[in-house]
Design a protein around this motif. Structure first.
Motif, PDB file in Angstrom:
ATOM      1  N   ARG A 278       0.780  -1.300   0.004  1.00 31.82           N
ATOM      2  CA  ARG A 278      -0.085   0.032   0.135  1.00 31.82           C
ATOM      3  C   ARG A 278       0.952   1.062   0.000  1.00 31.82           C
ATOM      4  O   ARG A 278       1.791   1.333   1.039  1.00 31.82           O
ATOM      5  CB  ARG A 278      -1.024  -0.327   1.357  1.00 31.82           C
ATOM      6  CG  ARG A 278      -2.091  -1.047   1.209  1.00 31.82           C
ATOM      7  CD  ARG A 278      -2.772  -1.436   2.674  1.00 31.82           C
ATOM      8  NE  ARG A 278      -2.944  -0.168   3.161  1.00 31.82           N
ATOM      9  CZ  ARG A 278      -3.324  -0.042   4.579  1.00 31.82           C
ATOM     10  NH1 ARG A 278      -3.660  -1.380   5.159  1.00 31.82           N
ATOM     11  NH2 ARG A 278      -3.575   0.728   5.034  1.00 31.82           N
ATOM     12  N   ARG A 281       0.542   3.638   2.950  1.00 33.80           N
ATOM     13  CA  ARG A 281       1.294   3.114   4.119  1.00 33.80           C
ATOM     14  C   ARG A 281       2.629   2.950   4.598  1.00 33.80           C
ATOM     15  O   ARG A 281       3.279   3.122   5.577  1.00 33.80           O
ATOM     16  CB  ARG A 281       0.648   1.572   4.269  1.00 33.80           C
ATOM     17  CG  ARG A 281       0.835   0.862   5.716  1.00 33.80           C
ATOM     18  CD  ARG A 281       0.188  -0.475   5.745  1.00 33.80           C
ATOM     19  NE  ARG A 281       1.003  -1.228   4.709  1.00 33.80           N
ATOM     20  CZ  ARG A 281       0.357  -2.587   4.246  1.00 33.80           C
ATOM     21  NH1 ARG A 281      -0.481  -3.226   5.149  1.00 33.80           N
ATOM     22  NH2 ARG A 281       0.968  -3.327   3.638  1.00 33.80           N
ATOM     23  N   TRP A 350      -4.788   3.912   5.636  1.00 30.16           N
ATOM     24  CA  TRP A 350      -5.892   3.277   5.233  1.00 30.16           C
ATOM     25  C   TRP A 350      -6.940   3.841   4.238  1.00 30.16           C
ATOM     26  O   TRP A 350      -7.176   3.466   3.121  1.00 30.16           O
ATOM     27  CB  TRP A 350      -6.643   2.416   6.222  1.00 30.16           C
ATOM     28  CG  TRP A 350      -7.606   1.424   5.635  1.00 30.16           C
ATOM     29  CD1 TRP A 350      -7.532   0.093   5.280  1.00 30.16           C
ATOM     30  CD2 TRP A 350      -8.834   1.917   5.669  1.00 30.16           C
ATOM     31  NE1 TRP A 350      -8.615  -0.340   4.830  1.00 30.16           N
ATOM     32  CE2 TRP A 350      -9.561   0.614   5.148  1.00 30.16           C
ATOM     33  CE3 TRP A 350      -9.764   3.054   6.190  1.00 30.16           C
ATOM     34  CZ2 TRP A 350     -11.023   0.714   5.359  1.00 30.16           C
ATOM     35  CZ3 TRP A 350     -11.054   2.979   5.900  1.00 30.16           C
ATOM     36  CH2 TRP A 350     -11.708   1.884   5.377  1.00 30.16           C
TER      37      TRP A 350
END
Length: 382
Positions: A278, A281, A350
């Protein structure tokens, strides 16, 4: 931090004079529209009264038809004129979940004498900005919203981050000249009005470009001067060396993210149906592990034709104005994101990763399928 200095330089005088001129132009346009609306309403009232007292039906119909047409014209003018200011973007950051960050923001604002903020927002951009807008979009008390990019917080140390905040609040100090916050809103509204008219009436776009050319050029010139003025104000508070250090870090790491980090993220689409990690992240680790300060710094501060032609000051020009050398490497420190937002980083990352995938996912999968068809996938070649 140092206390701010209230003295006005020649740059401040030139910027204030230009701001007054542009504000007078926008105010004249605002008054013209108000008078046009008031005159249209007066004509509607007169036509309705004249139609009511008309002796024959044809005259009454003519007056009332004219009133209806004028009402439509007034309503259309109001639709064009009531262009709301942009809304703040990002994820709101309440005081209760980031008290240390809000404390530092309030401290910088207090030292520069700017009003308290109405909201702090975290965005997914490599940027920070203070947004001024009326509470109800077009009217009401002027609100102040600070938008902080999570990538920016990953790229700066705590002290560098405070220097960037001082620069952004310096914009507020500069913009409050010439009718204060209302003047800044009025100048921006006049440009938004031109865009609104062009959207509704495309045939007028070329005429509007000619009509607003000098005003737009003046706004661009004022934006350029405003950058230097905000730098000067921030340098009085945090010191020019720290501000120059923050400018170097922002410019170099922004280039690293654009030319190295994100291209490597997107390069996975030829071999994987979904990203292997990600990006938001892992951004903090990617910046600390992948950034090469010397190579990116030296590549990012060479003057060129594109920089010379830009109406926005380049980092090199701003560093020269601050009298700070552009060749000083900065030792790595803990990032402002970890210092101020460590407990919130998983949730923020997120949310931004999810939004990024919602925008990118379709094109990613399309690129992956095309790569497999063309035989570029490592799996297919094996």
């Amino acid at each position: 931090m140092r206390s701010s200095c209230r003295g006005r330089s020649r740059l401040d005088v030139v910027h204030a004079r230009l701001a007054r001129r542009l504000t007078v132009t926008a105010l004249a346009g605002f008054v013209t529209i108000v008078l046009a609306v008031a005159g249209g309403v007066g004509v509607v009232i007169w036509a309705l009264q004249a139609g009511w007292h008309a002796e024959d039906a044809s005259g009454r119909t003519l007056y009332w038809l004219g009133a209806a047409v004028m009402t439509l014209g007034v309503c259309h003018l109001l639709v064009l004129a009531l262009v709301p200011a942009p809304q703040p973007q990002g994820i709101p950051l309440p005081r209760g979940v980031a008290g240390a960050l809000h404390y530092r923001i309030d401290e910088v604002a207090r030292r520069l004498g700017v009003p308290p903020l109405d909201g702090v927002w975290i965005t997914d951009e490599m940027n920070a900005a203070v947004l001024q807008r009326p509470r109800f979009g077009c009217f009401g008390r002027i609100e102040y919203h600070l938008m902080i990019g999570l990538p920016l917080a990953h790229c700066l140390s705590r002290r560098q981050f405070l220097a960037v905040l001082a620069h952004e609040f310096g914009h507020l100090v500069v913009q409050r000249r010439a009718l204060g916050a209302f003047g800044a809103h009025l100048r921006a509204w006049w440009l938004r009005l031109a865009d609104q008219i062009a959207d509704y009436h495309p045939l007028l776009e070329s005429w509007l470009d000619r009509r607003f050319y000098r005003y737009t050029l003046g706004m661009l010139r004022m934006t350029r001067l405003e950058e230097f003025a905000a730098d000067a104000i921030a340098a009085r508070v945090v010191g020019r060396r720290l501000l120059g250090e923050a400018l170097i870090e922002v410019s170099a790491k922004d280039r690293f993210l654009r030319e190295d980090y994100w291209p490597k993220v997107m390069a996975q689409c030829s071999s994987a149906p979904e990203p292997r990690f990600r990006p938001f992240r892992e951004m903090g680790l990617g910046v600390s592990a992948g950034f090469n300060a010397h190579s990116v710094l030296n590549a990012g501060f060479r003057g060129g034709e594109e920089e010379a032609a830009s109406l926005h000051p380049t980092p090199a020009e701003r560093l020269r104005a601050l009298r700070v050398p552009a060749c000083e490497a900065v030792p790595p420190e803990r990032s402002a994101a970890i210092h101020y937002l460590s407990a919130l980083l998983p949730r923020l990352a997120w949310a931004f990763d999810r939004h990024w995938w919602s925008v990118t996912g379709r094109n990613w999968r399309r690129s992956y399928r095309r790569a497999r068809r063309e035989g570029r996938s490592p799996t297919d070649r094996a």
